[in-house]
Motif scaffolding. Structure first.
Motif, PDB file in Angstrom:
ATOM      1  N   ARG A   1      28.570  53.844  77.818  1.00 16.61           N
ATOM      2  CA  ARG A   1      27.174  53.393  77.770  1.00 16.61           C
ATOM      3  C   ARG A   1      27.032  52.317  76.696  1.00 16.61           C
ATOM      4  NH1 ARG A   1      24.460  59.416  77.786  1.00 16.61           N
ATOM      5  NH2 ARG A   1      25.135  59.985  79.886  1.00 16.61           N
TER       6      ARG A   1
ATOM      7  N   GLU B   1      25.190  49.478  76.520  1.00 14.00           N
ATOM      8  CA  GLU B   1      23.835  49.052  76.123  1.00 14.00           C
ATOM      9  C   GLU B   1      23.190  50.049  75.173  1.00 14.00           C
ATOM     10  OE1 GLU B   1      22.278  46.114  76.555  1.00 14.00           O
ATOM     11  OE2 GLU B   1      24.209  45.516  77.404  1.00 14.00           O
ATOM     12  N   GLU B   2      23.334  51.340  75.468  1.00 13.37           N
ATOM     13  CA  GLU B   2      22.775  52.366  74.590  1.00 13.37           C
ATOM     14  C   GLU B   2      23.444  52.323  73.224  1.00 13.37           C
ATOM     15  OE1 GLU B   2      23.660  52.794  77.712  1.00 13.37           O
ATOM     16  OE2 GLU B   2      22.210  54.047  78.778  1.00 13.37           O
TER      17      GLU B   2
ATOM     18  N   LYS C   1      22.051  49.500  71.186  1.00 14.96           N
ATOM     19  CA  LYS C   1      20.726  49.837  70.651  1.00 14.96           C
ATOM     20  C   LYS C   1      20.850  50.745  69.423  1.00 14.96           C
ATOM     21  CE  LYS C   1      18.341  49.362  75.050  1.00 14.96           C
ATOM     22  NZ  LYS C   1      17.709  50.070  76.173  1.00 14.96           N
TER      23      LYS C   1
ATOM     24  N   GLU D   1      31.718  45.145  76.017  1.00 16.21           N
ATOM     25  CA  GLU D   1      30.736  44.437  76.840  1.00 16.21           C
ATOM     26  C   GLU D   1      31.386  43.243  77.531  1.00 16.21           C
ATOM     27  OE1 GLU D   1      26.144  43.320  76.026  1.00 16.21           O
ATOM     28  OE2 GLU D   1      27.588  42.402  74.644  1.00 16.21           O
TER      29      GLU D   1
END
Length: 168
Positions: A123, A125-126, A129, A155
């Motif tokens: 994950r 993107e998480e 963040k 990524e």
């Protein structure tokens, strides 16, 4: 034979070291209370520092059963997150980090641990963040910056994989 750590494993080593430091901070804080430090939490943190993840998790869970301080509970849950992550039990790691953050969301080390768990689950993107939130709390953290570099590399690999799929 020397075994090279994968980026995910390296992220968990960093996260574990940060969780151990977080536990030490919590233990020093609790040592100033009337009750005194929670020996089980201290022993659990030490076991994790020594790489004995299962024993560290067990002792930390026992310590949590008798800990009432919000700060100590949050630090212990953050340590559990790092311990489960080191054992590659990323779902349990995330559960522990989420519980910790419900109690206290201002510990950048917990955000570091959760970012590493999210990376372990793919994950990205998480994870980014979580790293961003951690850097808001501690912009100078070299550990968060290392995890950010790992997440950015992941990524990029994902982008290249998608590009290859589209072109094929």
């Amino acid at each position: 034979m020397i075994r090279r750590l994968s980026p995910i494993s390296a992220a968990f080593v960093v996260a574990m070291m940060m969780a151990a430091a977080s536990a030490q901070d919590a233990l020093e804080a609790s040592a100033r209370t009337v009750i005194g430090p929670n020996v089980l939490l201290a022993d659990g943190a030490q076991a994790m520092l020594n790489g004995d993840w299962e024993r560290g998790i067990q002792l930390t869970q026992l310590g949590l059963a008798v800990t009432h301080s919000r700060e100590d509970r949050a630090a212990a849950l953050s340590n559990l997150c790092a311990g489960y992550g080191a054992l590659k039990n990323y779902v349990r790691a995330l559960e522990s980090c989420n519980e910790s953050l419900e109690l206290l969301d201002s510990n950048w080390r917990t955000w570091q641990n959760r970012a590493a768990a999210n990376l372990g689950l793919g994950r990205i993107e998480e994870s980014l963040k979580d790293i961003q939130r951690g850097l808001e709390l501690n912009p100078q953290s070299s550990e968060l910056k290392k995890t950010l570099a790992i997440a950015r590399d992941r990524e990029q690999v994902e982008r290249e994989r998608l590009k290859d799929l589209v072109e094929s």
